[in-house]
Design an enzyme around this catalytic site. Structure first.
Site, PDB file in Angstrom:
ATOM      1  N   VAL A  67       0.821  -1.223   0.000  1.00 38.86           N
ATOM      2  CA  VAL A  67       0.000   0.000   0.000  1.00 38.86           C
ATOM      3  C   VAL A  67       0.851   1.267   0.000  1.00 38.86           C
ATOM      4  CG1 VAL A  67      -2.126  -0.919   1.054  1.00 38.86           C
ATOM      5  CG2 VAL A  67      -0.284  -0.056   2.533  1.00 38.86           C
ATOM      6  N   SER A 145      -6.208   3.181  16.122  1.00 39.21           N
ATOM      7  CA  SER A 145      -5.819   2.415  17.307  1.00 39.21           C
ATOM      8  C   SER A 145      -6.093   3.268  18.537  1.00 39.21           C
ATOM      9  CB  SER A 145      -4.323   2.110  17.252  1.00 39.21           C
ATOM     10  OG  SER A 145      -3.856   1.688  18.519  1.00 39.21           O
ATOM     11  N   TYR A 158       4.021   5.494  15.592  1.00 40.61           N
ATOM     12  CA  TYR A 158       2.791   4.717  15.373  1.00 40.61           C
ATOM     13  C   TYR A 158       1.575   5.534  15.815  1.00 40.61           C
ATOM     14  CZ  TYR A 158      -0.488   0.751  15.815  1.00 40.61           C
ATOM     15  OH  TYR A 158      -1.561  -0.092  15.709  1.00 40.61           O
ATOM     16  N   ALA A 160       1.300   8.773  16.078  1.00 38.66           N
ATOM     17  CA  ALA A 160       1.088   9.909  15.161  1.00 38.66           C
ATOM     18  C   ALA A 160       0.389   9.430  13.892  1.00 38.66           C
ATOM     19  CB  ALA A 160       2.427  10.563  14.818  1.00 38.66           C
TER      20      ALA A 160
HETATM   21  P1  NAI Z   1      -1.131  -8.132  11.438  1.00 39.22           P
HETATM   22  O1  NAI Z   1       0.313  -7.750  11.448  1.00 39.22           O
HETATM   23  O2  NAI Z   1      -1.524  -9.465  11.953  1.00 39.22           O
HETATM   24  O3  NAI Z   1      -1.738  -7.975   9.947  1.00 39.22           O
HETATM   25  C1  NAI Z   1      -1.447  -6.857   9.169  1.00 39.22           C
HETATM   26  C2  NAI Z   1      -1.581  -7.250   7.707  1.00 39.22           C
HETATM   27  O4  NAI Z   1      -1.281  -6.085   6.926  1.00 39.22           O
HETATM   28  C3  NAI Z   1      -0.593  -8.325   7.297  1.00 39.22           C
HETATM   29  O5  NAI Z   1      -1.226  -9.265   6.457  1.00 39.22           O
HETATM   30  C4  NAI Z   1       0.486  -7.542   6.558  1.00 39.22           C
HETATM   31  O6  NAI Z   1       1.160  -8.311   5.553  1.00 39.22           O
HETATM   32  C5  NAI Z   1      -0.342  -6.437   5.919  1.00 39.22           C
HETATM   33  N1  NAI Z   1       0.495  -5.300   5.580  1.00 39.22           N
HETATM   34  C6  NAI Z   1       1.384  -4.646   6.363  1.00 39.22           C
HETATM   35  N2  NAI Z   1       1.992  -3.672   5.679  1.00 39.22           N
HETATM   36  C7  NAI Z   1       1.473  -3.706   4.426  1.00 39.22           C
HETATM   37  C8  NAI Z   1       1.719  -2.941   3.249  1.00 39.22           C
HETATM   38  N3  NAI Z   1       2.631  -1.975   3.236  1.00 39.22           N
HETATM   39  N4  NAI Z   1       0.989  -3.214   2.142  1.00 39.22           N
HETATM   40  C9  NAI Z   1       0.076  -4.206   2.146  1.00 39.22           C
HETATM   41  N5  NAI Z   1      -0.183  -4.985   3.225  1.00 39.22           N
HETATM   42  C10 NAI Z   1       0.512  -4.723   4.348  1.00 39.22           C
HETATM   43  O7  NAI Z   1      -1.864  -6.962  12.236  1.00 39.22           O
HETATM   44  P2  NAI Z   1      -3.345  -6.809  12.866  1.00 39.22           P
HETATM   45  O8  NAI Z   1      -3.209  -6.902  14.327  1.00 39.22           O
HETATM   46  O9  NAI Z   1      -4.309  -7.640  12.138  1.00 39.22           O
HETATM   47  O10 NAI Z   1      -3.577  -5.263  12.546  1.00 39.22           O
HETATM   48  C11 NAI Z   1      -4.455  -4.780  11.561  1.00 39.22           C
HETATM   49  C12 NAI Z   1      -4.658  -3.295  11.824  1.00 39.22           C
HETATM   50  O11 NAI Z   1      -5.162  -3.119  13.127  1.00 39.22           O
HETATM   51  C13 NAI Z   1      -3.380  -2.470  11.741  1.00 39.22           C
HETATM   52  O12 NAI Z   1      -3.629  -1.238  11.101  1.00 39.22           O
HETATM   53  C14 NAI Z   1      -3.026  -2.245  13.194  1.00 39.22           C
HETATM   54  O13 NAI Z   1      -2.271  -1.074  13.393  1.00 39.22           O
HETATM   55  C15 NAI Z   1      -4.401  -2.151  13.823  1.00 39.22           C
HETATM   56  N6  NAI Z   1      -4.452  -2.395  15.249  1.00 39.22           N
HETATM   57  C16 NAI Z   1      -4.109  -3.624  15.769  1.00 39.22           C
HETATM   58  C17 NAI Z   1      -4.161  -3.827  17.141  1.00 39.22           C
HETATM   59  C18 NAI Z   1      -3.783  -5.127  17.775  1.00 39.22           C
HETATM   60  O14 NAI Z   1      -3.755  -5.175  19.024  1.00 39.22           O
HETATM   61  N7  NAI Z   1      -3.503  -6.181  17.049  1.00 39.22           N
HETATM   62  C19 NAI Z   1      -4.596  -2.747  18.046  1.00 39.22           C
HETATM   63  C20 NAI Z   1      -4.951  -1.520  17.380  1.00 39.22           C
HETATM   64  C21 NAI Z   1      -4.876  -1.369  16.038  1.00 39.22           C
END
Ligand code: NAI
Length: 250
Positions: A67, A145, A158, A160
């Site tokens: 992305v 978040s 993060y 920010a």
């Molecule tokens: P995760 O790390 O398990 O999954 C993130 C997914 O996004 C992965 O499949 C990864 O390959 C993909 N990804 C990362 N950078 C990318 C890029 N540049 N282009 C395309 N795909 C990309 O993380 P999770 O926990 O599922 O997080 C999802 C969202 O939720 C994120 O935005 C995270 O900041 C947010 N979040 C998560 C929390 C948690 O406690 N797990 C808490 C608050 C927010």
């Protein structure tokens, strides 16, 4: 209330993104799973999309793209247009951490986190809203978040990036309402996914202590909130940031 809609989910390879893609497909949406290369369990993004489509009798498209890379993102939108000719729902979920104490944050980390978590979200909102305008409306849900609302030591960049998503969501909601496009965000707290897998038992216990409901959330619980905001059931809701955090924000 998303049946037949075309929904793009970024970061759909695992965690909250995958849970959201599954829920949307189960509800009859046609789902575009976008993810950068890697980060899976070994099976390809194409296989994942194929399995999802087959188990829910819908159509799914896999788009391998980073992305944060504008040319890969535009190629992705071209592929969506070619296959479906429209876009109704955007879920801006892809995100990365970048933990480091002030004074020790490498420039490259600042750029990578802001590029991925914020600039890409704005780029997606722009590209998606162009398509949504053409078909008379749509819904955008971005994943911010609790850290973007409350802050956290060691997570200045993060936080920010996630606070930036809130500002972008509120402004886009005002700007796009006249086009029938609703723009909302969810703010998860502490969710059991690979993203928090690196935390040691002490930090995990400390985080759990701060959650009134007494446990971490699941990816599916966040996905439920995302799909609600993306669906017609939320047709009078725009410009909101919905916490999915077990009361952690209180
Ligand atoms: P995760 O790390 O398990 O999954 C993130 C997914 O996004 C992965 O499949 C990864 O390959 C993909 N990804 C990362 N950078 C990318 C890029 N540049 N282009 C395309 N795909 C990309 O993380 P999770 O926990 O599922 O997080 C999802 C969202 O939720 C994120 O935005 C995270 O900041 C947010 N979040 C998560 C929390 C948690 O406690 N797990 C808490 C608050 C927010």
């Amino acid at each position: 209330m998303v049946a037949g809609k075309v929904a793009l989910v970024t970061g759909a390879r695992r965690g909250i993104g995958l849970a959201t893609a599954r829920l949307l497909a189960a509800a009859g949406a046609r789902v575009v799973l976008l993810n950068r290369a890697g980060d899976g369990d070994g099976s390809s993004l194409d296989e994942l999309a194929g399995d999802l489509a087959a188990s829910h009798a819908t159509e799914c498209l896999a788009v391998t793209a980073d992305v944060a890379d504008p040319s890969q993102l535009s190629d992705g939108y071209r592929a969506i247009l070619k296959r479906f000719g429209r876009l109704d729902i955007l879920v801006n979920n892809a995100g990365i951490l970048g933990d480091a104490r002030l004074g020790m944050i490498p420039d490259a980390m600042i750029r990578q986190v802001i590029d991925t978590n914020l600039i890409a979200v704005i780029a997606n909102i722009q590209a998606a809203s162009r398509l949504m305008r053409r078909s008379g409306g749509g819904a955008i849900v971005s994943v911010t978040s609790i850290v973007g609302l409350r802050g956290n030591p060691g997570q200045v960049v993060y936080a920010a990036s996630k606070a930036g998503i809130v500002g972008a969501t509120l402004s886009a909601a005002k700007e796009l309402a006249a086009d029938g496009i609703r723009v909302n965000a969810v703010a998860p707290g502490f969710i059991e996914t690979d993203m928090i897998g690196h935390l040691g038992p002490e930090v995990t216990a400390e985080r759990l202590d701060g959650i009134p409901l007494g446990r971490a959330g699941s990816a599916e619980e966040v996905a439920e909130a995302i799909v609600f905001l993306a669906s017609e059931r939320a047709r009078y809701i725009t410009g909101q940031v919905l916490g999915v955090d077990g009361g952690m924000v209180l």
